[in-house]
Design a protein around this motif. Sequence first.
Motif, mmCIF file in Angstrom:
data_model
loop_
_atom_site.group_PDB
_atom_site.id
_atom_site.type_symbol
_atom_site.label_atom_id
_atom_site.label_comp_id
_atom_site.label_asym_id
_atom_site.label_seq_id
_atom_site.Cartn_x
_atom_site.Cartn_y
_atom_site.Cartn_z
ATOM 1 N N PHE A 88 10.045 -17.010 21.708
ATOM 2 C CA PHE A 88 9.621 -15.559 21.553
ATOM 3 C C PHE A 88 11.151 -14.714 21.762
ATOM 4 O O PHE A 88 11.301 -13.795 21.158
ATOM 5 C CB PHE A 88 8.864 -15.468 22.859
ATOM 6 N N GLN A 89 11.855 -15.362 22.611
ATOM 7 C CA GLN A 89 13.111 -14.530 22.738
ATOM 8 C C GLN A 89 14.026 -14.691 21.503
ATOM 9 O O GLN A 89 14.746 -13.640 21.092
ATOM 10 C CB GLN A 89 13.827 -15.143 23.613
ATOM 11 N N LYS A 90 13.873 -15.615 20.527
ATOM 12 C CA LYS A 90 14.567 -15.487 19.344
ATOM 13 C C LYS A 90 14.024 -14.694 18.427
ATOM 14 O O LYS A 90 14.770 -14.001 17.614
ATOM 15 C CB LYS A 90 14.493 -17.074 18.560
ATOM 16 N N ILE A 91 12.889 -14.293 18.393
ATOM 17 C CA ILE A 91 12.273 -13.439 17.833
ATOM 18 C C ILE A 91 12.577 -11.878 18.077
ATOM 19 O O ILE A 91 12.811 -10.918 17.409
ATOM 20 C CB ILE A 91 10.633 -13.387 17.717
ATOM 21 N N ALA A 92 12.550 -11.761 19.436
ATOM 22 C CA ALA A 92 13.053 -10.543 19.972
ATOM 23 C C ALA A 92 14.578 -10.404 19.802
ATOM 24 O O ALA A 92 14.956 -8.993 20.034
ATOM 25 C CB ALA A 92 12.787 -10.545 21.610
ATOM 26 N N GLY A 93 15.363 -11.211 19.578
ATOM 27 C CA GLY A 93 16.703 -10.979 19.350
ATOM 28 C C GLY A 93 17.552 -10.842 20.611
ATOM 29 O O GLY A 93 18.640 -10.315 20.566
ATOM 30 N N GLY A 94 16.799 -11.118 21.909
ATOM 31 C CA GLY A 94 17.449 -10.856 23.095
ATOM 32 C C GLY A 94 17.310 -9.427 23.670
ATOM 33 O O GLY A 94 18.033 -8.793 24.491
#
Length: 247
Positions: free
Chosen positions: A239-245
Amino acid sequence: MGTEANIRLNGAALGYSNRKSQVLILENLNLEFFAGEFIAVVGLNGTGKSTLLKSMCGLLPLLEGDVFLDGQNLKSLELNQVASKIAVVLTEKIGGFNLNAFDAVAAGQMPYTNAFHQLKENHLEIINTAIETVGLKEHVHKPIQELSDGLFQKTMIAKALAQQTPTILLDEPSAFLDYASKHELFILLKNLALNENKCILVSSHDLDLVVKYCSKVMVVADKGAAMINASEALKNEAFQKIAGGFI
Protein backbone atom coordinates in the motif's frame (compact mmCIF):
# COMPACT_ATOMS: atom_id res chain seq x y z
CA MET A 1 -21.30 -10.54 7.37
CA GLY A 2 -23.16 -13.39 5.68
CA THR A 3 -21.89 -16.94 5.36
CA GLU A 4 -22.21 -17.00 1.55
CA ALA A 5 -19.91 -14.60 -0.27
CA ASN A 6 -21.59 -12.12 -2.60
CA ILE A 7 -18.65 -12.60 -4.97
CA ARG A 8 -16.07 -15.38 -4.95
CA LEU A 9 -13.13 -15.67 -7.30
CA ASN A 10 -11.78 -19.20 -7.67
CA GLY A 11 -8.42 -19.61 -9.40
CA ALA A 12 -9.19 -16.63 -11.60
CA ALA A 13 -6.81 -15.33 -14.27
CA LEU A 14 -7.84 -12.02 -15.82
CA GLY A 15 -6.82 -10.15 -18.93
CA TYR A 16 -7.83 -10.02 -22.56
CA SER A 17 -7.16 -11.72 -25.86
CA ASN A 18 -5.84 -10.12 -29.02
CA ARG A 19 -5.41 -11.68 -32.44
CA LYS A 20 -2.09 -13.28 -31.58
CA SER A 21 -2.24 -14.22 -27.90
CA GLN A 22 -3.72 -13.72 -24.46
CA VAL A 23 -2.54 -10.80 -22.36
CA LEU A 24 -2.41 -11.80 -18.69
CA ILE A 25 -2.98 -9.00 -16.19
CA LEU A 26 -3.94 -10.76 -12.93
CA GLU A 27 -3.66 -14.42 -11.99
CA ASN A 28 -4.27 -16.96 -9.22
CA LEU A 29 -7.00 -14.89 -7.59
CA ASN A 30 -8.89 -16.61 -4.78
CA LEU A 31 -10.92 -13.91 -3.05
CA GLU A 32 -14.28 -13.47 -1.31
CA PHE A 33 -16.43 -10.36 -0.84
CA PHE A 34 -19.32 -10.23 1.63
CA ALA A 35 -22.43 -8.18 2.36
CA GLY A 36 -21.81 -5.20 4.63
CA GLU A 37 -18.24 -4.68 3.40
CA PHE A 38 -17.00 -1.44 1.83
CA ILE A 39 -13.88 -2.51 -0.05
CA ALA A 40 -11.44 -0.31 -1.94
CA VAL A 41 -9.43 -1.65 -4.86
CA VAL A 42 -6.12 0.21 -5.05
CA GLY A 43 -3.06 -0.07 -7.27
CA LEU A 44 -0.79 1.83 -9.61
CA ASN A 45 -2.08 2.73 -13.06
CA GLY A 46 -2.19 -0.27 -15.37
CA THR A 47 -2.13 -2.93 -12.66
CA GLY A 48 -5.61 -4.21 -13.45
CA LYS A 49 -8.14 -2.51 -11.16
CA SER A 50 -10.69 -1.85 -13.91
CA THR A 51 -10.03 -5.26 -15.46
CA LEU A 52 -10.79 -6.86 -12.11
CA LEU A 53 -14.11 -5.07 -11.66
CA LYS A 54 -15.22 -5.72 -15.23
CA SER A 55 -14.30 -9.40 -14.96
CA MET A 56 -16.28 -9.80 -11.73
CA CYS A 57 -19.53 -8.83 -13.45
CA GLY A 58 -18.96 -10.53 -16.80
CA LEU A 59 -18.10 -7.50 -18.91
CA LEU A 60 -14.76 -9.22 -19.57
CA PRO A 61 -14.46 -13.02 -19.78
CA LEU A 62 -11.99 -14.77 -17.49
CA LEU A 63 -8.90 -16.31 -19.01
CA GLU A 64 -9.03 -19.06 -16.37
CA GLY A 65 -11.03 -19.97 -13.26
CA ASP A 66 -14.50 -18.97 -12.13
CA VAL A 67 -16.53 -16.14 -10.63
CA PHE A 68 -19.43 -17.03 -8.34
CA LEU A 69 -22.23 -14.56 -7.56
CA ASP A 70 -24.20 -15.52 -4.45
CA GLY A 71 -22.90 -19.07 -4.88
CA GLN A 72 -23.84 -19.37 -8.56
CA ASN A 73 -21.26 -19.61 -11.32
CA LEU A 74 -21.34 -16.48 -13.46
CA LYS A 75 -21.00 -18.62 -16.58
CA SER A 76 -24.34 -20.29 -15.87
CA LEU A 77 -26.36 -17.09 -15.37
CA GLU A 78 -28.56 -15.28 -17.90
CA LEU A 79 -28.06 -11.53 -18.32
CA ASN A 80 -31.18 -10.68 -16.31
CA GLN A 81 -29.98 -12.91 -13.49
CA VAL A 82 -26.61 -11.15 -13.43
CA ALA A 83 -28.38 -7.79 -13.47
CA SER A 84 -30.34 -8.76 -10.36
CA LYS A 85 -27.16 -9.71 -8.48
CA ILE A 86 -24.61 -7.04 -9.33
CA ALA A 87 -24.70 -3.39 -10.47
CA VAL A 88 -21.80 -1.56 -12.09
CA VAL A 89 -20.94 2.14 -12.10
CA LEU A 90 -18.22 2.89 -14.66
CA THR A 91 -16.30 6.10 -15.24
CA GLU A 92 -17.59 6.54 -18.81
CA LYS A 93 -20.51 8.92 -19.13
CA ILE A 94 -23.64 7.60 -20.81
CA GLY A 95 -25.70 9.68 -23.20
CA GLY A 96 -28.99 9.55 -24.99
CA PHE A 97 -31.55 11.66 -26.80
CA ASN A 98 -33.68 13.60 -24.26
CA LEU A 99 -32.45 11.37 -21.44
CA ASN A 100 -32.78 13.02 -18.04
CA ALA A 101 -31.58 11.96 -14.61
CA PHE A 102 -34.87 10.25 -13.76
CA ASP A 103 -34.74 8.18 -16.96
CA ALA A 104 -31.20 7.06 -16.15
CA VAL A 105 -32.16 5.99 -12.62
CA ALA A 106 -35.31 4.27 -13.89
CA ALA A 107 -33.17 2.10 -16.17
CA GLY A 108 -32.11 0.26 -13.02
CA GLN A 109 -35.57 -1.29 -12.83
CA MET A 110 -35.42 -2.74 -16.36
CA PRO A 111 -34.63 -6.30 -15.19
CA TYR A 112 -37.92 -6.29 -13.26
CA THR A 113 -40.29 -4.83 -15.87
CA ASN A 114 -42.13 -6.39 -18.81
CA ALA A 115 -40.92 -6.59 -22.42
CA PHE A 116 -42.02 -2.98 -22.99
CA HIS A 117 -40.26 -1.79 -19.80
CA GLN A 118 -43.44 -0.25 -18.44
CA LEU A 119 -43.03 1.30 -15.00
CA LYS A 120 -45.78 0.48 -12.50
CA GLU A 121 -46.38 1.95 -9.06
CA ASN A 122 -44.06 -0.51 -7.32
CA HIS A 123 -41.26 0.30 -9.79
CA LEU A 124 -41.70 4.04 -9.29
CA GLU A 125 -41.57 3.64 -5.51
CA ILE A 126 -38.18 1.90 -5.75
CA ILE A 127 -36.85 4.49 -8.22
CA ASN A 128 -37.95 7.43 -6.06
CA THR A 129 -36.44 5.85 -2.94
CA ALA A 130 -33.10 5.52 -4.75
CA ILE A 131 -33.30 9.15 -5.86
CA GLU A 132 -33.97 10.34 -2.31
CA THR A 133 -31.22 8.15 -0.86
CA VAL A 134 -28.51 9.87 -2.92
CA GLY A 135 -30.01 13.38 -2.64
CA LEU A 136 -30.95 13.78 -6.31
CA LYS A 137 -34.60 14.81 -5.92
CA GLU A 138 -34.12 18.42 -7.05
CA HIS A 139 -32.27 17.41 -10.21
CA VAL A 140 -34.28 14.52 -11.66
CA HIS A 141 -35.60 16.48 -14.63
CA LYS A 142 -32.21 17.78 -15.76
CA PRO A 143 -30.74 16.31 -18.97
CA ILE A 144 -27.86 14.05 -17.99
CA GLN A 145 -25.44 15.90 -20.29
CA GLU A 146 -26.06 19.03 -18.20
CA LEU A 147 -25.34 17.39 -14.85
CA SER A 148 -22.17 18.24 -12.97
CA ASP A 149 -19.72 15.40 -12.43
CA GLY A 150 -20.91 15.02 -8.84
CA LEU A 151 -24.59 14.90 -9.80
CA PHE A 152 -23.85 12.48 -12.62
CA GLN A 153 -22.12 10.12 -10.16
CA LYS A 154 -25.10 10.37 -7.82
CA THR A 155 -27.40 9.55 -10.74
CA MET A 156 -25.42 6.44 -11.62
CA ILE A 157 -25.34 5.31 -7.99
CA ALA A 158 -29.09 5.86 -7.75
CA LYS A 159 -29.48 3.72 -10.87
CA ALA A 160 -27.44 1.00 -9.17
CA LEU A 161 -29.65 1.24 -6.08
CA ALA A 162 -32.77 1.05 -8.22
CA GLN A 163 -31.33 -2.14 -9.69
CA GLN A 164 -31.81 -3.70 -6.21
CA THR A 165 -28.64 -5.74 -6.27
CA PRO A 166 -26.78 -6.98 -3.18
CA THR A 167 -23.47 -5.92 -4.76
CA ILE A 168 -22.33 -2.68 -6.41
CA LEU A 169 -19.02 -2.20 -8.24
CA LEU A 170 -17.75 1.32 -8.90
CA ASP A 171 -14.73 2.17 -11.07
CA GLU A 172 -13.03 5.34 -9.82
CA PRO A 173 -16.29 7.15 -8.96
CA SER A 174 -14.48 10.03 -7.22
CA ALA A 175 -12.47 10.97 -10.30
CA PHE A 176 -13.09 14.61 -11.36
CA LEU A 177 -15.05 15.42 -8.18
CA ASP A 178 -14.19 18.37 -5.93
CA TYR A 179 -12.79 17.67 -2.47
CA ALA A 180 -16.05 17.93 -0.54
CA SER A 181 -17.93 15.83 -3.12
CA LYS A 182 -15.33 13.07 -2.82
CA HIS A 183 -15.94 12.83 0.92
CA GLU A 184 -19.72 12.95 0.48
CA LEU A 185 -19.52 10.13 -2.07
CA PHE A 186 -17.44 7.89 0.19
CA ILE A 187 -19.74 8.57 3.15
CA LEU A 188 -22.73 7.62 0.99
CA LEU A 189 -21.08 4.37 -0.11
CA LYS A 190 -20.04 3.52 3.45
CA ASN A 191 -23.61 4.05 4.66
CA LEU A 192 -24.97 1.86 1.88
CA ALA A 193 -22.70 -0.96 2.98
CA LEU A 194 -23.55 -0.56 6.66
CA ASN A 195 -27.24 0.39 6.54
CA GLU A 196 -28.37 -1.47 3.41
CA ASN A 197 -26.05 -4.47 4.01
CA LYS A 198 -24.66 -4.21 0.51
CA CYS A 199 -21.27 -5.32 -0.70
CA ILE A 200 -19.59 -2.22 -2.17
CA LEU A 201 -16.36 -2.39 -4.16
CA VAL A 202 -14.77 0.82 -5.37
CA SER A 203 -11.52 1.34 -7.26
CA SER A 204 -9.86 4.58 -6.24
CA HIS A 205 -6.65 6.61 -6.25
CA ASP A 206 -7.89 8.68 -3.29
CA LEU A 207 -5.95 6.69 -0.73
CA ASP A 208 -6.66 9.07 2.15
CA LEU A 209 -10.40 8.52 1.65
CA VAL A 210 -9.87 4.79 1.33
CA VAL A 211 -8.17 4.63 4.72
CA LYS A 212 -10.76 6.92 6.32
CA TYR A 213 -13.98 5.30 5.09
CA CYS A 214 -13.43 1.76 3.78
CA SER A 215 -13.54 -1.40 5.87
CA LYS A 216 -11.09 -3.36 3.71
CA VAL A 217 -8.53 -2.65 1.02
CA MET A 218 -7.59 -4.93 -1.85
CA VAL A 219 -4.07 -4.09 -2.98
CA VAL A 220 -3.43 -4.96 -6.64
CA ALA A 221 0.23 -5.40 -7.62
CA ASP A 222 2.56 -7.77 -9.47
CA LYS A 223 -0.32 -9.59 -11.24
CA GLY A 224 -1.91 -10.47 -7.92
CA ALA A 225 -4.22 -9.06 -5.25
CA ALA A 226 -4.15 -9.18 -1.46
CA MET A 227 -6.94 -8.21 0.96
CA ILE A 228 -6.11 -6.28 4.13
CA ASN A 229 -8.11 -4.39 6.74
CA ALA A 230 -8.21 -0.66 6.09
CA SER A 231 -6.89 -0.06 9.59
CA GLU A 232 -3.69 -1.89 8.58
CA ALA A 233 -3.18 -0.12 5.26
CA LEU A 234 -0.75 2.53 6.45
CA LYS A 235 1.59 -0.17 7.75
CA ASN A 236 1.32 -2.30 4.61
CA GLU A 237 4.41 -2.21 2.37
CA ALA A 238 2.52 -2.72 -0.90
CA PHE A 239 0.00 0.00 0.00
CA GLN A 240 2.79 2.42 0.89
CA LYS A 241 4.49 1.68 -2.43
CA ILE A 242 1.29 2.72 -4.21
CA ALA A 243 1.11 5.85 -2.05
CA GLY A 244 4.72 6.71 -2.82
CA GLY A 245 5.31 7.58 0.82
CA PHE A 246 2.95 10.56 0.68
CA ILE A 247 0.33 9.23 3.09
